[in-house]
Design an enzyme around this catalytic site. Structure first.
Site, mmCIF file in Angstrom:
data_model
loop_
_atom_site.group_PDB
_atom_site.id
_atom_site.type_symbol
_atom_site.label_atom_id
_atom_site.label_comp_id
_atom_site.label_asym_id
_atom_site.label_seq_id
_atom_site.Cartn_x
_atom_site.Cartn_y
_atom_site.Cartn_z
ATOM 1 N N ARG A 68 17.358 -68.509 11.459
ATOM 2 C CA ARG A 68 17.553 -68.088 10.058
ATOM 3 C C ARG A 68 17.862 -69.274 9.132
ATOM 4 O O ARG A 68 18.581 -69.134 8.134
ATOM 5 C CB ARG A 68 18.670 -67.025 9.947
ATOM 6 C CG ARG A 68 18.566 -65.862 10.924
ATOM 7 C CD ARG A 68 17.310 -65.047 10.800
ATOM 8 N NE ARG A 68 17.103 -64.412 9.496
ATOM 9 C CZ ARG A 68 16.067 -63.605 9.230
ATOM 10 N NH1 ARG A 68 15.167 -63.336 10.175
ATOM 11 N NH2 ARG A 68 15.922 -63.079 8.035
ATOM 12 N N LEU A 80 -1.958 -76.540 -2.323
ATOM 13 C CA LEU A 80 -2.317 -77.548 -1.311
ATOM 14 C C LEU A 80 -1.782 -77.210 0.087
ATOM 15 O O LEU A 80 -0.786 -76.549 0.207
ATOM 16 C CB LEU A 80 -1.757 -78.905 -1.754
ATOM 17 C CG LEU A 80 -2.206 -79.329 -3.151
ATOM 18 C CD1 LEU A 80 -1.430 -80.554 -3.603
ATOM 19 C CD2 LEU A 80 -3.708 -79.613 -3.152
ATOM 20 N N LYS A 93 14.594 -58.637 6.782
ATOM 21 C CA LYS A 93 16.011 -58.646 6.390
ATOM 22 C C LYS A 93 16.276 -59.566 5.207
ATOM 23 O O LYS A 93 17.091 -59.242 4.348
ATOM 24 C CB LYS A 93 16.888 -59.055 7.592
ATOM 25 C CG LYS A 93 17.424 -57.861 8.382
ATOM 26 C CD LYS A 93 18.662 -58.245 9.187
ATOM 27 C CE LYS A 93 19.672 -57.134 9.412
ATOM 28 N NZ LYS A 93 19.379 -55.830 8.861
HETATM 29 S S1 MYA Z 1 3.968 -71.884 4.005
HETATM 30 C C1 MYA Z 1 4.104 -72.955 5.415
HETATM 31 C C2 MYA Z 1 5.268 -72.577 6.264
HETATM 32 N N1 MYA Z 1 5.475 -73.533 7.322
HETATM 33 C C3 MYA Z 1 5.012 -73.409 8.575
HETATM 34 O O1 MYA Z 1 4.367 -72.426 8.912
HETATM 35 C C4 MYA Z 1 5.314 -74.563 9.501
HETATM 36 C C5 MYA Z 1 5.648 -74.133 10.912
HETATM 37 N N2 MYA Z 1 6.729 -73.157 10.897
HETATM 38 C C6 MYA Z 1 8.018 -73.429 10.596
HETATM 39 O O2 MYA Z 1 8.389 -74.554 10.273
HETATM 40 C C7 MYA Z 1 8.984 -72.267 10.650
HETATM 41 O O3 MYA Z 1 8.447 -71.245 11.454
HETATM 42 C C8 MYA Z 1 9.319 -71.699 9.247
HETATM 43 C C9 MYA Z 1 10.199 -70.449 9.390
HETATM 44 C C10 MYA Z 1 10.096 -72.744 8.432
HETATM 45 C C11 MYA Z 1 8.059 -71.290 8.483
HETATM 46 N N3 MYA Z 1 7.307 -68.324 4.006
HETATM 47 O O4 MYA Z 1 14.491 -69.620 9.918
HETATM 48 P P1 MYA Z 1 13.894 -68.370 10.436
HETATM 49 C C12 MYA Z 1 10.719 -65.796 6.879
HETATM 50 C C13 MYA Z 1 8.352 -67.561 3.633
HETATM 51 O O5 MYA Z 1 14.642 -67.684 11.529
HETATM 52 P P2 MYA Z 1 11.712 -69.958 11.457
HETATM 53 C C14 MYA Z 1 4.975 -72.659 2.817
HETATM 54 O O6 MYA Z 1 5.379 -73.763 2.956
HETATM 55 C C15 MYA Z 1 10.587 -64.681 7.869
HETATM 56 O O7 MYA Z 1 9.741 -63.655 7.347
HETATM 57 N N4 MYA Z 1 9.175 -66.947 4.499
HETATM 58 O O8 MYA Z 1 12.357 -68.594 10.903
HETATM 59 C C16 MYA Z 1 5.343 -71.827 1.589
HETATM 60 C C17 MYA Z 1 12.023 -64.265 8.043
HETATM 61 O O9 MYA Z 1 12.457 -63.498 6.912
HETATM 62 P P3 MYA Z 1 12.497 -61.889 7.025
HETATM 63 C C18 MYA Z 1 8.928 -67.140 5.808
HETATM 64 O O10 MYA Z 1 10.452 -69.581 12.139
HETATM 65 C C19 MYA Z 1 6.790 -71.419 1.721
HETATM 66 C C20 MYA Z 1 12.761 -65.592 7.965
HETATM 67 O O11 MYA Z 1 11.866 -66.502 7.287
HETATM 68 C C21 MYA Z 1 7.877 -67.925 6.262
HETATM 69 O O12 MYA Z 1 12.687 -70.756 12.207
HETATM 70 C C22 MYA Z 1 7.229 -70.436 0.691
HETATM 71 C C23 MYA Z 1 13.023 -66.137 9.358
HETATM 72 O O13 MYA Z 1 13.703 -67.355 9.210
HETATM 73 C C24 MYA Z 1 7.035 -68.524 5.296
HETATM 74 N N5 MYA Z 1 6.002 -69.275 5.643
HETATM 75 O O14 MYA Z 1 11.327 -70.765 10.122
HETATM 76 C C25 MYA Z 1 8.677 -70.073 0.832
HETATM 77 N N6 MYA Z 1 7.894 -67.935 7.611
HETATM 78 O O15 MYA Z 1 13.487 -61.541 8.105
HETATM 79 C C26 MYA Z 1 9.123 -68.988 -0.131
HETATM 80 C C27 MYA Z 1 8.925 -67.170 7.980
HETATM 81 O O16 MYA Z 1 12.906 -61.369 5.680
HETATM 82 C C28 MYA Z 1 9.362 -69.532 -1.508
HETATM 83 N N7 MYA Z 1 9.552 -66.691 6.894
HETATM 84 O O17 MYA Z 1 11.090 -61.442 7.393
HETATM 85 C C29 MYA Z 1 9.899 -68.467 -2.436
HETATM 86 C C30 MYA Z 1 10.114 -68.963 -3.860
HETATM 87 C C31 MYA Z 1 11.329 -69.865 -3.960
HETATM 88 C C32 MYA Z 1 11.541 -70.460 -5.360
HETATM 89 C C33 MYA Z 1 11.900 -69.431 -6.404
HETATM 90 C C34 MYA Z 1 12.192 -70.107 -7.798
HETATM 91 C C35 MYA Z 1 12.454 -69.125 -8.851
#
Ligand code: MYA
Length: 415
Positions: free
Chosen positions: A175, A415, A30
Site C-alpha cells: 500500500r 508518454l 479500497k
Molecule cells: S501508470 C504506470 C504504473 N507503474 C507500473 O505499472 C510499474 C510497475 N508497477 C509498480 O511499480 C507497482 O505495481 C505500482 C503499484 C506502483 C503501480 N495507477 O502499493 P500497492 C492501486 C493508479 O499495494 P503496488 C502511471 O504511472 C491499486 O488499484 N493506481 O500496490 C500513472 C490499489 O488501490 P485500490 C494503481 O503494486 C499513475 C493500490 O494501488 C496503479 O505495490 C497514476 C495498491 O497499492 C496504477 N498504475 O504498487 C496514478 N497500480 O485498492 C494516479 C495499482 O483502491 C494519479 N494501483 O484498488 C492520480 C492523480 C493524482 C494527482 C491529482 C492532482 C489533483
C-alpha cells in the site's frame, strides 16, 4: 502477425486476468473508492453534472506536511537537472517499471527522455517525488507530475499529468502506491491545481476511454527472434520480411524535419486539428517548442512544406521509447517508436504515416507503435499494423465526463 491464439498456460492466465479486470465493476478498490474519481456504481448515471467532482479548498486548508511513510523510508524531491538524481530515477525505472503481461519486455525510458518528459514549460520540481530507504539512501519509489492545460469539450482545465509511478519490486503490495498518489495530489493542490490526467494498463475507477496499441513491424526478423511477434500462419521468414519492406526514402515532396522557425505554423496546424476531439491538450507555441521540436533520441517531428507556396500543410511525430528484452541471448533492447501527434491537411494521412514509417525505419527502429486514438484507425490496418494484446486506459482525477468516450474521440497522447 500478432497473437491470435493463446500459446501456453501463462498466456491463458493473462487472458483470464484481463477478463476479470474487465468485469472489475464489482471488485473493491479500497483506496480508489475514497478518491474524487468517477465510480463504477455511477456508470450510466446521466444526471450527474460534467466537471469538477469536488470544489477546490482554500490553499490554507491544504495539508502543509507530507503524508507519513513507513518509518524506514523518507521523502526526497528529485531534481532531474542533477546527473546523479536523474541516474537514480533512470535505474529505478529501468529495473522496476512497466512490463508486458508475459514479463518479456520492460520499458527503458532514457535519461534524456525523462528530463524532457519532466521539464515542460512551467514544471514544478516539487512534483518529482521519490522515496528513499533511510538507512541506505537507496531510491525505492517514484511518482511525477507535470502541468498541462487540457481541454474537455469547450473548457480548458489546468491539470497535472501524472506518470512514472513506480515501487521497487521488493516493496510491492504494501500500500505504498496510495501514499505516493496522495502526496503528489497534495503537492499539486499546493499549486492551486485540482485536476489530473493519467493512463494505466490496469482498470481503475473509471476510464474516460480505453485504447488499444497497434504495432507495425519494421525489423520483423528481430521481432520474431525475441518473441515480440510470431510468424503468421503459412508465412516464411523471407515472405514476412518482404511483406514489411518499405521504400528507402519518404514519398511526399517537401517532407522534412521540423525546425525552430516552424513552431508558429505547427502550433496553428495542431490547434486547429485537435479542436475536433472531446479531450485534447491546449498547446501554445511554448508547448509545441518543448513537446514537438525534434530532440535527438527523444522525439522526432516531420512536416510537409509545400514546394510551391512554402505553406506547412502536414505534420507527424513519434517519440523514442526502447524496452529491455528480458532474458534473450542475442538481443538486449527493442527500439520502439511511438506515434505522437499527426496532422494531415493536404497529404492523405495514410501517405503521411507511411512516410513516418520510412523515416523510423531509416533511424533503425524495430517497431512503430500507435494507439487507436484520433484518426489513427484510418491507417492502422492498411499500413500493416497488427493489434497488440495490451490495453491502455485513460483517466482524469476530480473531473466527471458524462459518457465513456470512443478512443477516436480522444486527442491526447501521454508518454
Ligand atoms: S501508470 C504506470 C504504473 N507503474 C507500473 O505499472 C510499474 C510497475 N508497477 C509498480 O511499480 C507497482 O505495481 C505500482 C503499484 C506502483 C503501480 N495507477 O502499493 P500497492 C492501486 C493508479 O499495494 P503496488 C502511471 O504511472 C491499486 O488499484 N493506481 O500496490 C500513472 C490499489 O488501490 P485500490 C494503481 O503494486 C499513475 C493500490 O494501488 C496503479 O505495490 C497514476 C495498491 O497499492 C496504477 N498504475 O504498487 C496514478 N497500480 O485498492 C494516479 C495499482 O483502491 C494519479 N494501483 O484498488 C492520480 C492523480 C493524482 C494527482 C491529482 C492532482 C489533483
Amino acid at each position: 502477425e500478432t497473437n491470435q491464439f493463446p500459446k501456453d498456460d501463462s498466456e491463458l492466465e493473462s487472458i483470464v486476468r484481463k477478463f476479470q479486470d474487465s468485469i472489475s465493476v464489482g471488485k473493491k478498490h479500497k483506496f480508489w473508492e475514497t478518491q474524487p474519481v468517477g465510480q463504477f456504481k455511477d456508470i450510466g448515471e446521466t444526471n450527474l453534472p460534467e466537471g469538477p467532482i469536488e470544489a477546490p479548498t482554500p490553499l490554507s486548508e491544504v495539508k502543509q506536511e507530507p503524508y507519513n511513510l513507513p518509518s524506514a523510508y523518507e521523502w526526497t524531491t528529485c531534481d532531474m537537472n542533477s546527473e546523479d538524481t536523474c541516474n537514480e530515477v533512470y535505474i529505478l525505472l529501468k529495473n522496476n517499471y512497466v512490463e508486458d503481461d508475459e514479463n518479456m519486455f520492460r520499458f527503458n525510458y532514457s535519461k534524456e527522455f525523462l528530463r524532457w518528459a519532466l521539464h515542460p514549460p512551467g514544471y514544478y520540481t516539487s512534483w518529482h517525488i521519490g522515496v528513499r530507504a533511510k538507512a541506505s539512501k537507496k531510491l525505492v519509489a517514484f511518482i511525477s507530475g507535470v502541468p498541462a492545460r487540457i481541454r474537455v469539450r469547450d473548457e480548458v482545465v489546468k491539470m497535472a499529468e501524472i506518470n512514472f509511478l513506480c515501487v521497487h519490486k521488493k516493496l510491492r503490495s504494501k500500500r505504498l502506491a496510495p501514499v505516493l498518489i496522495k502526496e503528489v495530489t497534495r503537492r499539486v493542490h499546493l499549486e492551486n491545481i485540482w485536476q489530473a490526467a493519467y493512463t494505466a494498463g490496469v482498470v481503475l475507477p473509471t476510464p474516460i476511454t480505453t485504447c488499444q496499441y497497434w504495432h507495425r513491424s519494421l525489423n520483423p526478423k528481430k521481432l520474431i527472434d525475441v518473441g515480440f511477434s510470431r510468424l503468421g500462419a503459412r508465412m516464411t521468414m523471407s515472405r514476412t520480411i518482404k511483406l514489411y519492406k518499405l521504400p528507402d526514402a519518404p514519398a511526399t515532396p517537401g517532407f522534412r524535419k521540423m525546425e525552430l522557425h516552424d513552431v508558429p505554423a505547427v502550433t496553428r496546424l495542431l490547434r486547429n486539428y485537435l479542436s475536433q476531439f472531446i479531450v485534447a491538450p491546449d498547446f501554445d507555441e511554448n508547448d509545441v517548442e518543448h513537446w514537438l521540436l525534434p530532440t535527438e533520441d527523444v522525439v522526432d517531428s516531420f512536416l510537409v512544406e509545400s514546394p510551391e507556396t512554402h505553406e506547412i500543410t502536414d505534420f507527424c511525430s513519434f517519440y523514442t521509447l526502447p524496452s529491455s528484452i528480458l532474458g534473450n541471448q542475442n538481443y538486449s533492447t527493442l527500439k520502439a517508436a511511438y506515434s505522437y501527434y499527426n496532422v494531415a491537411s493536404k497529404t492523405p494521412l495514410l501517405q503521411l504515416m507511411n512516410d513516418a514509417l520510412i523515416v523510423a525505419k531509416q533511424k533503425d527502429f524495430d517497431v512503430f507503435n500507435a494507439l487507436d486514438v484520433m484518426q489513427n484507425e484510418s491507417f492502422l490496418k492498411e499500413l500493416k499494423f497488427g493489434p497488440g494484446d495490451g490495453q491502455l486506459h485513460y483517466y482524469v482525477y476530480n473531473y466527471r465526463i458524462r459518457q465513456t468516450l470512443k478512443s477516436s474521440e480522444l486527442g491526447l497522447v501521454l508518454l
